[in-house]
Scaffold this motif. Sequence first.
Motif, PDB file in Angstrom:
ATOM      1  N   ASP A 146      17.411  -6.918  -5.036  1.00  0.00           N
ATOM      2  CA  ASP A 146      18.790  -6.455  -5.165  1.00  0.00           C
ATOM      3  C   ASP A 146      18.861  -4.945  -5.358  1.00  0.00           C
ATOM      4  O   ASP A 146      19.908  -4.333  -5.130  1.00  0.00           O
ATOM      5  N   SER A 147      17.750  -4.340  -5.773  1.00  0.00           N
ATOM      6  CA  SER A 147      17.725  -2.899  -6.020  1.00  0.00           C
ATOM      7  C   SER A 147      17.271  -2.104  -4.796  1.00  0.00           C
ATOM      8  O   SER A 147      17.167  -0.873  -4.875  1.00  0.00           O
ATOM      9  N   PHE A 148      16.997  -2.801  -3.690  1.00  0.00           N
ATOM     10  CA  PHE A 148      16.581  -2.094  -2.470  1.00  0.00           C
ATOM     11  C   PHE A 148      17.705  -1.171  -2.025  1.00  0.00           C
ATOM     12  O   PHE A 148      18.881  -1.506  -2.107  1.00  0.00           O
ATOM     13  N   SER A 149      17.333  -0.015  -1.527  1.00  0.00           N
ATOM     14  CA  SER A 149      18.316   1.013  -1.159  1.00  0.00           C
ATOM     15  C   SER A 149      19.355   0.483  -0.181  1.00  0.00           C
ATOM     16  O   SER A 149      19.030  -0.257   0.758  1.00  0.00           O
ATOM     17  N   VAL A 150      20.599   0.865  -0.391  1.00  0.00           N
ATOM     18  CA  VAL A 150      21.667   0.574   0.564  1.00  0.00           C
ATOM     19  C   VAL A 150      21.598   1.640   1.658  1.00  0.00           C
ATOM     20  O   VAL A 150      21.804   2.828   1.390  1.00  0.00           O
ATOM     21  N   LEU A 151      21.283   1.227   2.869  1.00  0.00           N
ATOM     22  CA  LEU A 151      21.042   2.168   3.955  1.00  0.00           C
ATOM     23  C   LEU A 151      22.293   2.367   4.799  1.00  0.00           C
ATOM     24  O   LEU A 151      23.095   1.447   4.976  1.00  0.00           O
ATOM     25  N   ALA A 152      22.424   3.571   5.311  1.00  0.00           N
ATOM     26  CA  ALA A 152      23.562   3.906   6.166  1.00  0.00           C
ATOM     27  C   ALA A 152      23.060   4.680   7.375  1.00  0.00           C
ATOM     28  O   ALA A 152      22.089   5.447   7.283  1.00  0.00           O
ATOM     29  N   SER A 153      23.706   4.474   8.498  1.00  0.00           N
ATOM     30  CA  SER A 153      23.342   5.165   9.729  1.00  0.00           C
ATOM     31  C   SER A 153      24.050   6.522   9.811  1.00  0.00           C
ATOM     32  O   SER A 153      25.209   6.634   9.403  1.00  0.00           O
ATOM     33  N   PRO A 154      23.343   7.540  10.322  1.00  0.00           N
ATOM     34  CA  PRO A 154      21.948   7.534  10.777  1.00  0.00           C
ATOM     35  C   PRO A 154      20.975   7.608   9.608  1.00  0.00           C
ATOM     36  O   PRO A 154      21.257   8.242   8.591  1.00  0.00           O
ATOM     37  N   LEU A 155      19.845   6.941   9.754  1.00  0.00           N
ATOM     38  CA  LEU A 155      18.825   6.958   8.709  1.00  0.00           C
ATOM     39  C   LEU A 155      18.293   8.374   8.516  1.00  0.00           C
ATOM     40  O   LEU A 155      17.979   9.065   9.485  1.00  0.00           O
ATOM     41  N   SER A 156      18.198   8.796   7.302  1.00  0.00           N
ATOM     42  CA  SER A 156      17.736  10.148   6.994  1.00  0.00           C
ATOM     43  C   SER A 156      16.367  10.104   6.325  1.00  0.00           C
ATOM     44  O   SER A 156      15.907   9.047   5.863  1.00  0.00           O
ATOM     45  N   SER A 157      15.705  11.255   6.263  1.00  0.00           N
ATOM     46  CA  SER A 157      14.404  11.339   5.589  1.00  0.00           C
ATOM     47  C   SER A 157      14.539  11.008   4.104  1.00  0.00           C
ATOM     48  O   SER A 157      13.631  10.433   3.504  1.00  0.00           O
ATOM     49  N   THR A 158      15.693  11.329   3.522  1.00  0.00           N
ATOM     50  CA  THR A 158      15.937  11.016   2.116  1.00  0.00           C
ATOM     51  C   THR A 158      15.997   9.512   1.898  1.00  0.00           C
ATOM     52  O   THR A 158      15.398   8.972   0.944  1.00  0.00           O
ATOM     53  N   GLN A 159      16.698   8.808   2.787  1.00  0.00           N
ATOM     54  CA  GLN A 159      16.780   7.354   2.678  1.00  0.00           C
ATOM     55  C   GLN A 159      15.411   6.706   2.855  1.00  0.00           C
ATOM     56  O   GLN A 159      15.037   5.798   2.108  1.00  0.00           O
ATOM     57  N   LEU A 160      14.650   7.187   3.834  1.00  0.00           N
ATOM     58  CA  LEU A 160      13.329   6.614   4.083  1.00  0.00           C
ATOM     59  C   LEU A 160      12.369   6.907   2.927  1.00  0.00           C
ATOM     60  O   LEU A 160      11.495   6.086   2.615  1.00  0.00           O
ATOM     61  N   ALA A 161      12.529   8.066   2.288  1.00  0.00           N
ATOM     62  CA  ALA A 161      11.702   8.368   1.118  1.00  0.00           C
ATOM     63  C   ALA A 161      11.997   7.390  -0.011  1.00  0.00           C
ATOM     64  O   ALA A 161      11.080   6.924  -0.709  1.00  0.00           O
ATOM     65  N   ASP A 162      13.276   7.046  -0.191  1.00  0.00           N
ATOM     66  CA  ASP A 162      13.647   6.049  -1.207  1.00  0.00           C
ATOM     67  C   ASP A 162      13.043   4.691  -0.877  1.00  0.00           C
ATOM     68  O   ASP A 162      12.555   3.977  -1.771  1.00  0.00           O
ATOM     69  N   VAL A 163      13.085   4.332   0.407  1.00  0.00           N
ATOM     70  CA  VAL A 163      12.498   3.063   0.843  1.00  0.00           C
ATOM     71  C   VAL A 163      10.994   3.058   0.566  1.00  0.00           C
ATOM     72  O   VAL A 163      10.434   2.074   0.068  1.00  0.00           O
ATOM     73  N   GLY A 164      10.329   4.167   0.872  1.00  0.00           N
ATOM     74  CA  GLY A 164       8.895   4.262   0.651  1.00  0.00           C
ATOM     75  C   GLY A 164       8.518   4.110  -0.818  1.00  0.00           C
ATOM     76  O   GLY A 164       7.545   3.418  -1.150  1.00  0.00           O
ATOM     77  N   ARG A 165       9.275   4.737  -1.706  1.00  0.00           N
ATOM     78  CA  ARG A 165       8.998   4.620  -3.143  1.00  0.00           C
ATOM     79  C   ARG A 165       9.185   3.183  -3.616  1.00  0.00           C
ATOM     80  O   ARG A 165       8.400   2.668  -4.422  1.00  0.00           O
TER      81      ARG A 165
END
Length: 261
Positions: A146-165
Amino acid sequence: MQHNPKKLIEYFRRCYQADSYDLSLNNILNLKSNRRLFLDERDYLGADELPRVPVSATAGAKLLEQVDAYRKERRLIYGCLFICGNYALQSGLSAKRKLCAPLLYFPAKLHFDEDYFVEINSANIHVNLPVLRQLLKPDVESSITDSFSVLASPLSSTQLADVGRWLTHYTILENVEELGRWPNLSGKAAVESASKGSQLSLVSAGAVILADRSRGSRGVLHELQLLGREKNYLLRYRHYWESATGKLHRKRVSWICCRVC
């Protein structure tokens, strides 16, 4: 407040049809090769850089034929950032399970306009949560998804960094730094090679997939479709409630039916 039953049922049917959990997306390599089409070079679709991309005429024609023939049983999607490899089940029921599944996916359409093109709804990003739950570390509760990042298009490097962490902290997935390669894509060969590995890793790849719907979800959609055609909603609701709740008092059933209808 009274509601139009037909509109309400159609609303529920559309919501259920759009739900990501009705798809079987554990290992797309189990699908016939003409039901998956990997893209090369760059993820123009996932990065929302182009509205559509061309695919080969031969593969596009075969895939479009199946899309038209199996609308109820299957759903066309575009998946990216693949989780590939083998891992041991915590239950111990099987030594290893193979995965080849997209971390993210989008509803897709395939059409012919002199050439074959695929396009996606880039604003409708789905996270493959059922697969993520299988990859959580042993001491992590499944509700953490439930804590997985809420993603929005276009995907940004900031969003992907959050996903990676998030992936590094909560899952057993390795090679998470592959997120830095995206939107540059590895091809089909890289995905197939990673799927043979003894560990799970992430591959920056993209593919058009004609995925199976689960049998259970197809049954629910069929019942909702029949219910939407029903003229006598009260009797139909009574039938469903009494079938599903055999011990429920009949007066209670009548009260529920009246409230809904």
